[in-house]
Design a protein around this motif. Sequence first.
Motif, short mmCIF file in Angstrom:
data_model
loop_
_atom_site.label_atom_id
_atom_site.label_comp_id
_atom_site.label_asym_id
_atom_site.label_seq_id
_atom_site.Cartn_x
_atom_site.Cartn_y
_atom_site.Cartn_z
N GLY A 20 0.77 -0.78 0.26
CA GLY A 20 0.04 0.34 0.07
C GLY A 20 1.21 0.99 0.19
N ASP A 21 0.25 2.52 0.30
CA ASP A 21 1.22 3.60 0.17
C ASP A 21 1.62 3.80 1.82
OD1 ASP A 21 0.51 3.95 -2.07
OD2 ASP A 21 -1.49 5.17 -2.21
N GLY A 22 2.70 4.62 1.64
CA GLY A 22 3.50 5.23 2.82
C GLY A 22 4.80 4.75 3.17
N PRO A 23 4.49 4.76 4.63
CA PRO A 23 6.11 5.01 5.14
C PRO A 23 7.12 3.75 4.77
CG PRO A 23 5.43 5.55 6.60
CD PRO A 23 3.95 5.29 5.62
N LEU A 24 6.57 2.22 4.99
CA LEU A 24 7.09 1.28 4.87
C LEU A 24 7.35 1.03 3.32
CD1 LEU A 24 7.91 -1.34 5.68
CD2 LEU A 24 5.21 -2.62 5.99
N HIS A 25 6.02 1.31 2.20
CA HIS A 25 6.51 0.67 1.13
C HIS A 25 7.26 2.01 0.38
CE1 HIS A 25 5.55 2.79 -3.31
NE2 HIS A 25 5.25 0.85 -3.37
N ASP A 26 7.81 2.85 0.45
CA ASP A 26 7.98 4.25 0.78
C ASP A 26 10.01 3.45 0.88
OD1 ASP A 26 6.75 5.77 -1.22
OD2 ASP A 26 6.63 7.06 0.91
N HIS A 27 9.76 3.49 1.90
CA HIS A 27 10.81 2.48 2.32
C HIS A 27 11.11 1.34 1.63
CE1 HIS A 27 14.81 1.77 4.98
NE2 HIS A 27 14.38 0.86 5.16
N VAL A 28 11.32 0.51 1.77
CA VAL A 28 10.70 -1.32 0.86
C VAL A 28 11.03 -0.44 -0.91
CG1 VAL A 28 10.02 -3.26 -0.04
CG2 VAL A 28 9.74 -2.00 2.67
#
Length: 77
Positions: A47-55
């Motif tokens: 999904g969208d969010g910090p985890l997605h961006d980091h990975v």
Amino acid sequence: VKATHGSSVGRLDDDQLFYLRSRGIGVAEARRVLTYAFVAEIVETLGDGPLHDHVAELVSARLHPDAVDRGADREDR
């Protein structure tokens, strides 16, 4: 390339590799493109969010280390 299970080990599709190579893409870059396509489907499930961006950043850094902004000049860190 489609991921439909928990893990996958194997060769890249020879037809897909041939398609990219026949359009002038080098073998190393073609392999990176196909690998990224496989991994991107998994990353999108976050999904969208910090985890997605980091990975997504980790994947890009691993597959394209010369093209990734390491964040040295970013103020948001």
